[in-house]
Design an enzyme around this catalytic site. Structure first.
Site, short mmCIF file in Angstrom:
data_model
loop_
_atom_site.label_atom_id
_atom_site.label_comp_id
_atom_site.label_asym_id
_atom_site.label_seq_id
_atom_site.Cartn_x
_atom_site.Cartn_y
_atom_site.Cartn_z
N GLU A 54 0.83 -1.21 0.00
CA GLU A 54 0.00 0.00 0.00
C GLU A 54 0.86 1.26 0.00
O GLU A 54 0.53 2.25 -0.65
CB GLU A 54 -0.92 0.04 1.23
CG GLU A 54 -1.90 -1.11 1.34
CD GLU A 54 -1.35 -2.29 2.12
OE1 GLU A 54 -0.14 -2.60 1.96
OE2 GLU A 54 -2.09 -2.92 2.88
N ALA A 155 12.72 -37.10 -6.63
CA ALA A 155 12.80 -37.57 -8.01
C ALA A 155 12.93 -39.09 -7.95
O ALA A 155 13.60 -39.62 -7.05
CB ALA A 155 14.02 -36.96 -8.70
N ALA A 163 17.43 -44.01 -5.60
CA ALA A 163 18.88 -44.24 -5.60
C ALA A 163 19.14 -45.69 -6.00
O ALA A 163 18.34 -46.58 -5.70
CB ALA A 163 19.47 -43.96 -4.23
N SER A 169 22.63 -41.43 -6.95
CA SER A 169 21.26 -40.93 -7.04
C SER A 169 21.17 -39.62 -7.82
O SER A 169 20.10 -39.03 -7.93
CB SER A 169 20.70 -40.71 -5.62
OG SER A 169 21.50 -39.76 -4.95
N GLY A 277 10.94 -39.98 5.11
CA GLY A 277 10.13 -40.99 5.81
C GLY A 277 9.75 -40.54 7.22
O GLY A 277 8.63 -40.75 7.66
C1 AOF Z 1 3.54 -7.16 4.25
N1 AOF Z 1 3.15 -6.49 3.14
O1 AOF Z 1 1.63 -5.40 1.99
C2 AOF Z 1 0.97 -6.28 4.06
C3 AOF Z 1 1.38 -6.99 5.22
O2 AOF Z 1 6.86 -7.13 9.71
P1 AOF Z 1 6.00 -6.09 9.07
O3 AOF Z 1 5.90 -4.84 9.82
O4 AOF Z 1 6.37 -5.85 7.63
O5 AOF Z 1 4.51 -6.63 9.10
C4 AOF Z 1 4.23 -7.85 8.49
C5 AOF Z 1 2.76 -8.20 8.67
O6 AOF Z 1 1.92 -7.20 8.13
C6 AOF Z 1 2.44 -9.46 7.91
O7 AOF Z 1 2.70 -10.60 8.65
C7 AOF Z 1 0.96 -9.30 7.62
O8 AOF Z 1 0.20 -9.81 8.70
C8 AOF Z 1 0.76 -7.77 7.56
N2 AOF Z 1 0.48 -7.28 6.20
N3 AOF Z 1 2.67 -7.40 5.25
O9 AOF Z 1 4.71 -7.56 4.32
C9 AOF Z 1 1.92 -6.03 3.02
N4 AOF Z 1 -0.29 -5.83 3.91
ZN ZN Z 2 0.88 -2.73 5.96
#
Ligand code: AOF
Ligand code: ZN
Length: 344
Positions: A54, A155, A163, A169, A277
């Site tokens: 954003e 694979a 293997a 392998s 496994g």
């Molecule tokens: C992102 N990108 O566009 C949005 C996120 O560690 P931070 O401050 O970057 O926050 C990460 C958290 O923010 C992420 O785990 C998610 O829950 C929220 N949204 N994160 O990296 C984004 N919108």
């Molecule tokens: Zn954000």
């Protein structure tokens, strides 16, 4: 209802996120800002370890965001971290509407939609959520289950062997399949192999591009070698291309706990039928990618060394994709939870 214009914008947001690539441990997120007339005025995607989608899209849009619509693949965050809160940035930019694909399941950042609504913004969620979801499957799994998502890759020959009896392998499948593997490895944040497989094959366990050049150090997944055997320091897992973590246990829960400590969200498990496994038996393999070479071996080690004794131990796989990769067959599937009914 999201308009046709908004849906197209969501598809561009999903694309923008895809182009930016793996952002783990953060989600991959894209954002498109439309002005009040529905024209695209900004695009952004999350930067790994940096700004949220954003922020980038609003910066590009500037004043034109006022009265417009932000179209985002993940619910905007309401916390302060790398950036944010994105909810505050959207409110300040004066957008009138926010269109969201998936909601954020984390207690820390989730709930942004309500924050926006409380500020008088018109919010719609769930728009093309099924198209945005695959990008963050592993991230969502990890943040909701408290352990990394595990993809096991192997694979094998058509008779299921990985293997030969002498231990050799390497290169069961062709170069196309090996290139294909790189694209999947790039989506993970740890590549895990057993000491046995490392000693046998001396793999690099890195992500390389089409010219076989390694990605920069900071884009490489963590290399993880598990098991008790000692690996001589001239082996390629100790080169300077990527960081390497040694874990002196093959016990899946211990390995996964160590990976959680290291912030890992998506494990690429390969190398070693015994290691696979153990994970299989523990029920912590979430996705299987098998490359089957058009060849038979006749004797050797099976791709998976488990503890099945009878046919009732069969576990079903829900196949989600079946594709030829050069001369090889790639099968992608999800292990079923319950034992499969045996055929009488
Ligand atoms: C992102 N990108 O566009 C949005 C996120 O560690 P931070 O401050 O970057 O926050 C990460 C958290 O923010 C992420 O785990 C998610 O829950 C929220 N949204 N994160 O990296 C984004 N919108
Ligand atoms: Zn954000």
């Amino acid at each position: 209802m999201a308009s046709e214009i908004e849906q197209q914008a969501m598809r561009r947001a999903v694309d923008a996120a895809r182009m930016r690539g793996n952002c783990l441990p953060n989600p991959t997120v894209g954002c498109v800002v439309l002005d009040s007339g529905g024209r695209e005025v900004g695009v952004g995607a999350t930067v790994r370890g940096g700004a949220h989608a954003e922020v980038e899209a609003l910066a590009a849009a500037g004043e034109k965001a006022k009265g417009g619509t932000a179209v985002v693949t993940l619910e905007p965050c309401r916390h302060i971290g790398n950036t944010g809160p994105c909810t505050a940035a959207l409110i300040e930019a004066g957008v009138a509407r926010v269109v969201i694909a998936e909601t954020d399941p984390t207690p820390k950042a989730g709930g942004g939609a309500d924050v926006l609504r409380a500020a008088g913004i018109d919010v719609e969620t769930g728009v093309l959520a099924d198209e945005a979801a695959p990008q963050n499957l592993a991230w969502r799994f990890a943040v909701t289950n408290g352990r990394p998502f595990v993809t096991w890759k192997y694979a094998a020959t058509m008779d299921g062997l990985s293997a030969a009896p002498d231990g050799s392998s390497k290169w069961i499948t062709g170069p196309d399949a090996r290139r294909d593997v790189q694209q999947f490895r790039a989506q993970c944040d740890a590549i895990v192999a057993g000491t046995g497989a490392v000693l046998a094959d001396d793999p690099r366990l890195t992500v390389r591009d089409v010219d076989d050049l390694p990605l920069p150090y900071d884009r490489q997944p963590l290399r993880v070698v598990v098991g008790e055997s000692t690996i001589p320091n001239y082996y390629r897992v100790f080169d300077r291309v990527a960081p390497t973590l040694m874990i002196q246990s093959r016990e899946p829960d211990e390995v996964l706990a160590k990976l959680v400590e290291n912030g890992v969200h998506h494990v690429w498990l390969e190398g070693g039928p015994r290691l696979a496994g153990g994970f299989w038996k523990a029920g912590v393999i979430d996705r299987v990618i098998g490359y089957i070479a058009p060849a038979m071996l006749g004797s050797g080690r099976a791709a998976l060394e488990g503890e099945a004794t009878t046919l009732a131990d069969l576990r079903p796989i829900d196949i989600t994709d079946l594709t030829m990769i050069g001369p090889d067959i790639r099968i992608i599937g999800t292990p079923g939870q319950a034992p499969r009914e045996t055929y009488v």
